[in-house]
Write a protein that holds these residues in place. Structure first.
Motif, PDB file in Angstrom:
ATOM      1  N   PHE A 416       0.837  -1.208   0.000  1.00 35.08           N
ATOM      2  CA  PHE A 416       0.000   0.000   0.000  1.00 35.08           C
ATOM      3  C   PHE A 416       0.864   1.246   0.000  1.00 35.08           C
ATOM      4  O   PHE A 416       0.657   2.168  -0.812  1.00 35.08           O
ATOM      5  N   TRP A 417       1.832   1.308   0.899  1.00 35.02           N
ATOM      6  CA  TRP A 417       2.655   2.515   0.996  1.00 35.02           C
ATOM      7  C   TRP A 417       3.624   2.628  -0.163  1.00 35.02           C
ATOM      8  O   TRP A 417       4.096   3.727  -0.482  1.00 35.02           O
ATOM      9  N   GLY A 422      -4.673  -1.159  -6.371  1.00 32.10           N
ATOM     10  CA  GLY A 422      -5.663  -2.135  -5.921  1.00 32.10           C
ATOM     11  C   GLY A 422      -5.456  -2.674  -4.533  1.00 32.10           C
ATOM     12  O   GLY A 422      -5.902  -3.798  -4.239  1.00 32.10           O
ATOM     13  N   MET A 423      -4.823  -1.910  -3.650  1.00 33.72           N
ATOM     14  CA  MET A 423      -4.479  -2.436  -2.329  1.00 33.72           C
ATOM     15  C   MET A 423      -5.494  -2.112  -1.240  1.00 33.72           C
ATOM     16  O   MET A 423      -5.380  -2.613  -0.122  1.00 33.72           O
ATOM     17  N   LEU A 424      -6.496  -1.262  -1.508  1.00 41.19           N
ATOM     18  CA  LEU A 424      -7.405  -0.858  -0.428  1.00 41.19           C
ATOM     19  C   LEU A 424      -8.187  -2.031   0.179  1.00 41.19           C
ATOM     20  O   LEU A 424      -8.326  -2.093   1.405  1.00 41.19           O
ATOM     21  N   PRO A 425      -8.725  -2.971  -0.604  1.00 42.32           N
ATOM     22  CA  PRO A 425      -9.448  -4.081   0.038  1.00 42.32           C
ATOM     23  C   PRO A 425      -8.574  -4.883   0.987  1.00 42.32           C
ATOM     24  O   PRO A 425      -8.993  -5.211   2.115  1.00 42.32           O
ATOM     25  N   ALA A 426      -7.357  -5.205   0.559  1.00 49.21           N
ATOM     26  CA  ALA A 426      -6.457  -5.978   1.422  1.00 49.21           C
ATOM     27  C   ALA A 426      -6.053  -5.153   2.645  1.00 49.21           C
ATOM     28  O   ALA A 426      -6.005  -5.664   3.773  1.00 49.21           O
ATOM     29  N   LEU A 427      -5.757  -3.869   2.439  1.00 46.28           N
ATOM     30  CA  LEU A 427      -5.358  -3.016   3.557  1.00 46.28           C
ATOM     31  C   LEU A 427      -6.457  -2.941   4.606  1.00 46.28           C
ATOM     32  O   LEU A 427      -6.181  -2.992   5.817  1.00 46.28           O
ATOM     33  N   GLU A 614      -6.823   2.626  -8.634  1.00 48.59           N
ATOM     34  CA  GLU A 614      -6.004   3.840  -8.562  1.00 48.59           C
ATOM     35  C   GLU A 614      -6.156   4.571  -7.233  1.00 48.59           C
ATOM     36  O   GLU A 614      -5.389   5.483  -6.937  1.00 48.59           O
ATOM     37  N   ARG A 615      -7.151   4.183  -6.453  1.00 43.42           N
ATOM     38  CA  ARG A 615      -7.437   4.905  -5.210  1.00 43.42           C
ATOM     39  C   ARG A 615      -6.337   4.627  -4.181  1.00 43.42           C
ATOM     40  O   ARG A 615      -6.000   3.474  -3.905  1.00 43.42           O
ATOM     41  N   ALA A 639      -1.529   7.167   0.787  1.00 40.47           N
ATOM     42  CA  ALA A 639      -0.271   6.734   0.174  1.00 40.47           C
ATOM     43  C   ALA A 639       0.080   7.530  -1.069  1.00 40.47           C
ATOM     44  O   ALA A 639       1.199   7.433  -1.569  1.00 40.47           O
ATOM     45  N   GLY A 640      -0.870   8.314  -1.567  1.00 47.32           N
ATOM     46  CA  GLY A 640      -0.651   9.031  -2.824  1.00 47.32           C
ATOM     47  C   GLY A 640      -0.193  10.458  -2.626  1.00 47.32           C
ATOM     48  O   GLY A 640       0.511  10.785  -1.664  1.00 47.32           O
ATOM     49  N   GLU A 641      -0.615  11.328  -3.538  1.00 44.13           N
ATOM     50  CA  GLU A 641      -0.267  12.746  -3.471  1.00 44.13           C
ATOM     51  C   GLU A 641      -1.112  13.435  -2.398  1.00 44.13           C
ATOM     52  O   GLU A 641      -2.126  12.906  -1.948  1.00 44.13           O
ATOM     53  N   PRO A 642      -0.728  14.645  -1.955  1.00 43.80           N
ATOM     54  CA  PRO A 642      -1.543  15.377  -0.978  1.00 43.80           C
ATOM     55  C   PRO A 642      -2.981  15.493  -1.462  1.00 43.80           C
ATOM     56  O   PRO A 642      -3.254  15.685  -2.654  1.00 43.80           O
ATOM     57  N   CYS A 643      -3.925  15.352  -0.534  1.00 44.84           N
ATOM     58  CA  CYS A 643      -5.337  15.425  -0.908  1.00 44.84           C
ATOM     59  C   CYS A 643      -6.133  16.100   0.189  1.00 44.84           C
ATOM     60  O   CYS A 643      -5.704  16.160   1.344  1.00 44.84           O
ATOM     61  N   ASP A 644      -7.300  16.602  -0.183  1.00 41.26           N
ATOM     62  CA  ASP A 644      -8.231  17.164   0.791  1.00 41.26           C
ATOM     63  C   ASP A 644      -9.150  16.054   1.262  1.00 41.26           C
ATOM     64  O   ASP A 644      -9.739  15.322   0.452  1.00 41.26           O
ATOM     65  N   PHE A 645      -9.280  15.923   2.589  1.00 43.98           N
ATOM     66  CA  PHE A 645     -10.138  14.884   3.168  1.00 43.98           C
ATOM     67  C   PHE A 645     -11.232  15.563   3.982  1.00 43.98           C
ATOM     68  O   PHE A 645     -10.948  16.324   4.913  1.00 43.98           O
ATOM     69  N   ALA A 646     -12.485  15.294   3.602  1.00 44.19           N
ATOM     70  CA  ALA A 646     -13.622  15.904   4.295  1.00 44.19           C
ATOM     71  C   ALA A 646     -13.931  15.098   5.554  1.00 44.19           C
ATOM     72  O   ALA A 646     -14.262  13.903   5.469  1.00 44.19           O
ATOM     73  N   LEU A 647     -13.812  15.738   6.705  1.00 40.97           N
ATOM     74  CA  LEU A 647     -14.070  15.035   7.957  1.00 40.97           C
ATOM     75  C   LEU A 647     -15.573  14.811   8.124  1.00 40.97           C
ATOM     76  O   LEU A 647     -16.384  15.720   7.920  1.00 40.97           O
TER      77      LEU A 647
END
Length: 694
Positions: A416-417, A422-427, A614-615, A639-647
């Motif tokens: 993942f890191w 395609g790693m989100l389900p396993a993570l 890609e997520r 694990a990707g580029e900087p992103c905005d996360f809505a709390l």
């Protein structure tokens, strides 16, 4: 010395050498022997001055009592019987044999052809018979005094959900520490030194898992290459502490070490190797079990009894399904708990222990015996749930109360890191205790022992510094060790002075360590990772008793060490991060934790989201229920580029950021409704019910 056997006026059922206060009782198991001789040696171990046939046999136990000898007596056995390798028998009374129940070892094995039951170089190979005496080259047993002052010492028995394991090597952890005196480095005394204990206490770990400390042998081929069996996975004495770790030659040093760890609130877990011994295949030496009763102690090939059956990659596999071999294993475990006060065991290649004959059996005799034993059922039991034999990979297949090393956690978190698609389900599985593997048969979420690094593989620094293994120093043409490491050098193989690459490596290390410590299950930290230790890309340092295998204390990066301390302290502070029940999606569950999976826009993940390879960002919303009600934690992994996360809307007080792996654990008491999460970062937000709301 004129010694004779005497009759005891009471029954002595123990195997091994037991001092009674007036003499010593000797007992040895062999089902196929025709005679067993007790051999006594001078105080320097060189002269065999007495050879006495054990006079009593009841069933398959040969025994005798010698009055007037006690602690300090050096001894071994010679066992007579058929030498018929084609039928599995390899008795050779010319070979001095170590007592399997020896509690203290004298001297080292000095490799010589005389240690082999057959004649090396003979045209008939292992079917030949060697008549040379092996005693001058053989390690020997010592009758030991069991007395030790344990006053005031008590077992800790810490719950699994409060456990954080630190895997370490006695020599590796202590050989370069500046606070440990030179003359004791590499010993039990050294690893229990106040300087080591202070470090572990500050880090916050609760248990130390020691690589093998039972007596083991150095492989002949390694010594010929000026290497050694550094890790210790070649056992020979299952009751004796390894002499090379004793600074004063006494097993009391091991007991003093345990007492010191317990005084610091740290449990002691032993890595034990009951799947095989250091005698190797049928072409190996005759040091103990092979000469005592090869057919009973070792699994033989179903095709040809001449050959040992190997599920371990070492040449042999112990026949734990045999009742007397199983008894030896259980006697050993009970001894280390009752006499040496250890708190648990990690079983190397544990699938071999569960084989009934040649098949793994979850309901096999070994597991049944452990579960009904009042001493062993209450200590920590950890399985390495695989061996190399057919059907050997058994992750999730061990019964309660076993916990299991989870290699899928290691691989999936690394991938993942590393930004594999395609790693989100396993993570998601790994973050909540790997329920697909462990949520059955009433097992707890603490069944998974999570790790990203262990002694077998790259260190955490090397995971982010090397794409390929670099094991040339092992002398095997770089063919040994794992090749599929899911590692990444982030631009340059190995050491670099490029500031951008170093910063990227450091950020990924912090994110992986945070993932380990904020996942459900039992975290295990590899000793030295908190110090930024490297092995120069060697991912199989089993033979490197030198600067490659030792932890370099001068490599310590204070800021990363403090980061690890902060992450461990956060885990300890919030039971929601370490519950013993698997999280569910049910907010009405009165027994644990509800989990919700979130996208970066704050909405719940749906099927198409999970399938989007890609997520690279995932939110894990943990809501306490029942006794944990009133606490809500949001873990965001990007694990990707900087992103905005809505709390999401908090259930209690407003969100506050309590941990950010990109900021060395920095906190923000009032995050924005949409928070910018840096790339390669793990962030933790908290919402709690305040007292006024209660």
């Amino acid at each position: 010395m004129d010694l004779t056997f005497s009759k005891l006026d009471f029954l002595k059922p123990e195997l091994g050498a037991e001092y009674t206060g007036r003499g010593t009782h000797f007992a040895l198991f062999s089902a196929h022997a025709e005679k067993v001789e007790l051999c006594l040696f001078s105080s320097d171990g060189k002269e065999e001055f007495t050879r006495m046939p054990l006079p009593d046999r009841e069933g398959d136990i040969w025994s005798g009592y010698v009055e007037g000898i006690g602690p300090g007596t050096i001894y071994g056995y010679r066992v007579h019987g058929p030498y018929d390798p084609r039928r599995g028998h390899r008795f050779n009374a010319n070979k001095l044999l170590l007592d399997p129940y020896a509690k203290q070892i004298f001297g080292d094995i000095r490799w010589d052809d005389a240690l082999y039951g057959y004649t090396i170089g003979h045209k008939d190979l292992d079917l030949s018979f060697d008549e040379r005496d092996s005693a001058p080259y053989m390690a020997k047993a010592i009758v030991q005094d069991p007395e030790f002052d344990w006053s005031g010492e008590e077992a800790i028995r810490r719950p699994w959900n409060d456990t954080i394991i630190y895997e370490a090597h006695v020599r590796g952890l202590t050989m370069t520490h500046p606070g440990v005196p030179d003359d004791v480095r590499g010993t039990f005394e050294a690893i229990a030194h106040p300087a080591i204990l202070e470090h572990l206490e500050k880090l916050g770990v609760s248990a130390i898992e020691l690589l093998p400390v039972q007596h083991f042998v150095d492989d002949r081929h390694l010594l010929e290459k000026r290497l050694s069996n550094y890790w210790g996975y070649q056992p020979l004495g299952y009751f004796a502490p390894e002499p090379r770790y004793q600074s004063n030659g006494s097993i009391r040093e091991f007991k003093a070490m345990v007492r010191a760890f317990h005084s610091a609130g740290i449990e002691v877990i032993m890595d034990v190797v009951f799947n095989h011994t250091g005698e190797g295949s049928e072409r190996g030496p005759t040091l103990s079990f092979r000469g005592i009763d090869n057919l009973s102690y070792y699994l033989q090939s179903p095709e040809k009894m001449r050959h040992t059956y190997d599920t371990t990659g070492t040449g042999n596999a112990l026949n734990v399904a045999h009742p007397m071999v199983l008894r030896m294993v259980l006697d050993s475990l009970r001894y280390w708990v009752t006499a040496m006060h250890v708190d648990g065991f990690r079983f190397d290649l544990a699938s071999t222990l569960g084989r009934e004959g040649y098949e793994f059996d979850q309901e096999g005799g070994f597991f049944d015996a452990i579960r009904q034993d009042p001493v062993l059922a209450g200590v920590k039991l950890i399985a390495e749930p695989w061996d190399i034999g057919e059907g050997g990979y058994q992750l999730g297949g061990f019964p309660h109360p076993f916990r299991e090393w989870n290699d899928r956690f290691r691989d999936d978190v690394r991938r993942f890191w590393k930004q594999d698609n395609g790693m989100l389900p396993a993570l998601s599985e790994r973050l909540v205790g790997s329920p697909r593997q462990f949520d059955h048969s009433g097992r707890a979420a603490t069944s998974s022992v999570n790790f990203i690094t262990a002694h077998d593989g790259f260190t955490l620094c090397d995971v982010v510094s090397y794409r390929e293994k670099h094991n040339d120093a092992n002398g095997e043409g770089n063919q040994d060790g794992h090749s599929n490491n899911h590692s990444d050098n982030l631009g340059v193989e190995g050491e670099t002075e490029d500031g951008n690459i170093l910063a990227a490596r450091n950020r990924r290390r912090r994110a992986m360590m945070a993932t380990l410590l904020f996942s459900q299950g039992v975290p295990m930290v590899l000793g030295g990772d908190e110090l930024s230790n490297t092995q120069g890309g060697n991912n199989n340092s089993y033979c490197q008793d030198n600067e490659i295998g030792w932890i370099d204390w001068s490599s310590m990066k204070p800021e990363f060490f403090e980061f690890c301390c902060a992450a461990i302290n956060l885990r300890k502070s919030y039971p929601l991060l370490r519950h013993d029940r698997f999280p569910t999606g049910d907010l009405t569950d009165e027994h644990g934790t509800a989990v919700t999976w979130l996208r970066a826009d704050g909405q719940n993940m749906n099927d198409s989201d999970w399938q989007d390879g890609e997520r690279k960002t995932l939110g894990v919303l943990l809501t306490g229920t029942g006794t944990l009600a009133g606490t809500q934690i949001l873990l965001v992994l990007n694990a990707g580029e900087p992103c905005d996360f809505a709390l999401p809307k908090p259930a209690h007080s407003a969100w506050k950021c309590i941990f950010d792996s990109a900021g060395e654990g920095a906190v923000s008491p009032a995050p924005n409704a949409v928070e910018t999460v840096a790339g390669q970062t793990a962030v933790v937000f908290l919402s709690e019910k305040i007292a006024a709301d209660a």
